[in-house]
Design a protein around this motif. Structure first.
Motif, short mmCIF file in Angstrom:
data_model
loop_
_atom_site.label_atom_id
_atom_site.label_comp_id
_atom_site.label_asym_id
_atom_site.label_seq_id
_atom_site.Cartn_x
_atom_site.Cartn_y
_atom_site.Cartn_z
N TYR A 16 -12.54 2.91 -1.18
CA TYR A 16 -13.12 3.65 -2.44
C TYR A 16 -14.26 2.31 -2.99
O TYR A 16 -13.45 1.28 -3.33
CB TYR A 16 -12.16 3.92 -3.26
CG TYR A 16 -12.58 4.40 -4.48
CD1 TYR A 16 -13.06 5.96 -4.62
CD2 TYR A 16 -12.50 3.85 -5.80
CE1 TYR A 16 -13.32 6.40 -5.80
CE2 TYR A 16 -12.93 4.28 -7.01
CZ TYR A 16 -13.42 5.88 -6.86
OH TYR A 16 -13.84 6.42 -8.11
N CYS A 54 -8.33 -3.67 -8.70
CA CYS A 54 -6.86 -3.77 -8.53
C CYS A 54 -6.36 -5.43 -8.80
O CYS A 54 -5.36 -5.21 -9.25
CB CYS A 54 -6.59 -3.33 -7.18
SG CYS A 54 -6.67 -1.46 -6.66
N HIS A 109 -8.02 4.80 -0.03
CA HIS A 109 -8.04 4.01 -1.08
C HIS A 109 -8.77 2.69 -0.73
O HIS A 109 -9.55 2.34 -1.49
CB HIS A 109 -6.53 3.71 -1.96
CG HIS A 109 -6.60 3.01 -2.76
ND1 HIS A 109 -6.57 1.35 -2.82
CD2 HIS A 109 -6.38 3.14 -4.33
CE1 HIS A 109 -6.61 1.06 -4.03
NE2 HIS A 109 -6.35 1.91 -4.85
N TYR A 146 0.98 -1.39 0.01
CA TYR A 146 -0.20 0.01 -0.11
C TYR A 146 0.90 1.26 -0.02
O TYR A 146 1.78 1.28 0.68
CB TYR A 146 -1.09 -0.04 1.36
CG TYR A 146 -2.40 0.00 0.57
CD1 TYR A 146 -2.94 0.75 -0.24
CD2 TYR A 146 -3.41 -0.80 1.48
CE1 TYR A 146 -4.29 0.70 -0.60
CE2 TYR A 146 -4.77 -1.02 0.90
CZ TYR A 146 -5.17 -0.17 -0.08
OH TYR A 146 -6.34 -0.27 -0.40
N ILE A 161 -9.69 8.45 -7.79
CA ILE A 161 -9.42 7.11 -6.70
C ILE A 161 -8.23 7.88 -5.72
O ILE A 161 -7.31 8.36 -6.19
CB ILE A 161 -8.70 6.03 -7.69
CG1 ILE A 161 -10.05 5.61 -8.49
CG2 ILE A 161 -8.39 5.12 -6.51
CD1 ILE A 161 -9.35 4.51 -9.34
N GLY A 181 -4.87 4.08 -8.70
CA GLY A 181 -4.92 4.76 -7.57
C GLY A 181 -3.69 4.63 -6.76
O GLY A 181 -3.55 5.67 -5.91
N GLU A 217 -5.21 8.40 -3.26
CA GLU A 217 -3.92 7.54 -3.24
C GLU A 217 -3.63 7.18 -1.98
O GLU A 217 -3.16 6.14 -1.85
CB GLU A 217 -2.78 8.40 -3.85
CG GLU A 217 -1.41 7.80 -3.81
CD GLU A 217 -0.05 8.96 -4.34
OE1 GLU A 217 0.82 8.53 -4.55
OE2 GLU A 217 -0.73 10.19 -4.51
#
Length: 340
Positions: free
Chosen positions: A146, A159, A143, A100, A136, A126, A138
């Motif tokens: 979302y 993703c 995130h 992340y 989106i 994102g 960051e």
């Protein structure tokens, strides 16, 4: 019980011994779990990824590193890097997920665990300078929320699709990986595949969700994977994206029904590829019970490397990272058939 001095307002070991961690199960799959993910996978495989290789940016560790862009589901154009061997044709390929926060450079992901290997290092939507998308967020804590109101809009599903599309882009850039002609050795991983997956933290969780449905991969290595056993994670304080989900759950308890479709441990019960998991006993960002739930649930051949800590600087961190690199090389090396 915690093995390290720290100033967190909770115990990042969560009071569990290794024996206890090795008994943590995966939650049962919700209705339609397999159909949901198979449909998402089929959608991603239909995408014309149209990868474009950029100019050479760096050469190190036996590979030349180029920027790359490719198309993912929804027509989203993403970026990242591709590493290609300097001296020989690529016989193997790797998709390398990120944590992340994304990646802003290729980072330490090379050298690769097999010689004569190529890799794609995508930035999922994102995340990172090359995955940023309008609308989106960051930041990890935003995130991860979302689109969380529905399984069909949750960004984590997209993703995962970005991982599949990255594999498609690598296949197009290195055609020998797909047609079996790659290089001169003719060697392959499990099931005849030439493609492996590496993912850490966020990337580890995405890998567990993505790999059960994609026959192109032959083996995987997941480090401190997130998204494991959401019902348990919701009870465990942390400093990572999981804390944002916990906060959202307090206001929207119905979100548990969405999270059931994005549980890395549940998905791992369908993951039959040989998989090496590096799971930590102490981790303030990704609670160890969730990490071990992913390992415990794996349906196929599995190996475990126990780390003393994840997402936490400590005196033994460099030695453990070196041990993991060695374990990764050995793991993939043992899965090569026919040479290599």
């Amino acid at each position: 019980m915690a093995p390290f001095a720290h100033d967190f307002p909770f115990d990042p070991a969560y009071g569990r011994t290794l024996d206890e961690l090795l008994r943590i199960p995966a939650p049962p799959a919700p209705d339609g779990f397999d159909a949901f993910w198979r449909a998402r996978y089929e959608e991603a495989r239909k995408v014309a990824t149209e990868p474009e290789l950029g100019p050479l940016e760096e050469e190190r560790d036996g590979v030349r590193i180029h920027g790359v862009t490719f198309t993912s589901v929804g027509g989203v154009r993403l970026g990242g890097w591709v590493a290609l061997p300097v001296e020989e044709a690529a016989e193997y390929g790797f998709v390398i997920g990120h944590g992340y926060g994304g990646r802003r450079e290729p980072g330490p992901d090379v050298p690769l665990p097999l010689p004569r290997a190529a890799a794609i290092l995508p930035c999922v939507r994102g995340m990172g300078a090359r995955g940023l998308q309008p609308g989106i967020p960051e930041a990890a804590d935003a995130h991860v929320l979302y689109g969380i109101g529905s399984r069909d809009t949750y960004v984590i599903g997209d993703c995962v699709a970005d991982v599949w599309c990255a594999a498609s882009a690598l296949y197009e850039l290195v055609p020998g990986l797909a047609d079996g002609s790659g290089g001169s050795g003719g060697a392959a991983m499990a099931g005849g595949s030439r493609l492996g997956y590496l993912g850490e933290s966020f990337g580890g969780g995405l890998g567990a969700l993505a790999l059960p449905w994609d026959e192109r991969f032959g083996a995987a290595q997941l480090t401190v994977p997130t998204f494991g056993n959401h019902p348990l994670r919701l009870t465990l304080p942390c400093v990572g994206s999981g804390e944002a989900v916990r906060g959202y759950h307090r206001e929207h308890p119905e979100v548990v029904e969405v999270l059931r479709y994005f549980d890395a441990a549940t998905a791992a019960t369908r993951l039959e590829l040989p998989t090496l998991v590096a799971a930590a006993l102490f981790d303030p960002s990704v609670p160890p019970p969730g990490q071990f739930a992913v390992y415990n649930a794996l349906a196929g051949e599995r190996e475990l490397l126990v780390l003393s800590a994840g997402h936490f600087e400590h005196a033994g961190a460099a030695a453990e990272e070196a041990e993991l690199r060695g374990a990764r090389r050995g793991f993939f090396g043992r899965r090569v058939r026919g040479g290599g």
